[in-house]
Motif scaffolding. Structure first.
Motif: not given
Length: 217
Positions: A160-162, A30, A33-34, A157-158, A26
């Motif tokens: 946070l990406k979403e 990222l 941004q979260a 991780r996904d 991570i």
């Protein structure tokens, strides 16, 4: 708070550029941004909790709430046995339930390795929450991962990406530790090409503390 090998320390204390290590699960960008979208992310009418219990010593028992895409500030306790911790967790959750109209009972996911098994047994007696046992040493339930622990870190991780949102440092001291925990682990692949996340013991060596908040999330 962060550990001298943490990307956060290297950027904010040493003034270096954000490290973009190829083996970082991570990235700091990222995670940051979260935190930046946290204030604008709306809570839902659900509450879910991850509980990482610890017995005594330097480790903390950490409860992390999440409402939809919004992660709420963690709550940590020290030096509680299984009965005391279960009582403290239940009281905290019930406090957060007040004033909310929920679509379902709050769900609590408990790491049952070690002291967690006793905490799980105690929480199962409560009728106003749903409790689930999680053993991260079990095999993964999705392809591409070696163990359930690896799968859960990959799912974080996904998340946070979403659009998953993390509480910024201004919300609590624990929120700073949470980000440090999340950007700490590296990963490799095994002979079958499955992702393997750096062990908790190795992370603890670099952070000089246990990544309890990251594990809780």
């Amino acid at each position: 708070e962060w550990g001298t090998e943490s990307p956060i320390y290297k950027v904010r204390v040493k003034g270096e550029f954000p490290p973009q290590a190829a083996d970082s699960l991570i990235g700091l960008d990222l995670a940051e941004q979260a935190t930046e979208r946290w204030a604008d992310t709306q809570e839902t009418n659900t509450l879910d909790y991850g509980l990482d219990p610890a017995r005594f010593g330097d480790d903390d028992s950490v409860l992390t709430p999440r409402s939809g895409k919004k992660v709420l500030p963690c709550k940590a306790w020290q030096s509680l046995d299984s009965i005391q911790l279960a009582g403290a967790v239940l009281a905290y959750i019930r406090g957060q339930m007040k004033g909310r109209t929920l679509a379902r009972k709050p769900r609590v996911f408990v790491d049952v390795i070690g002291i967690g098994a006793g905490v799980y047994d105690q929480l199962k007696r409560a009728e106003d929450i749903e409790v689930y046992a999680v053993n991260v040493s079990n095999a993964a339930t999705a392809e591409g991962y070696a163990k359930l622990r690896d799968q859960l870190w990959g799912a974080t991780r996904d998340f946070l990406k979403e659009g998953g949102a993390l509480p910024p440092e201004s919300t609590s001291k624990d929120s700073s530790k949470l980000v440090a925990d999340l950007v700490s682990p590296t990963f490799t692949f095994d002979a079958q090409g499955r992702l393997k996340v750096e062990s908790k013991d190795e992370m603890k060596k670099r952070l000089k503390r246990s990544p309890d908040r990251g594990d809780s999330l």
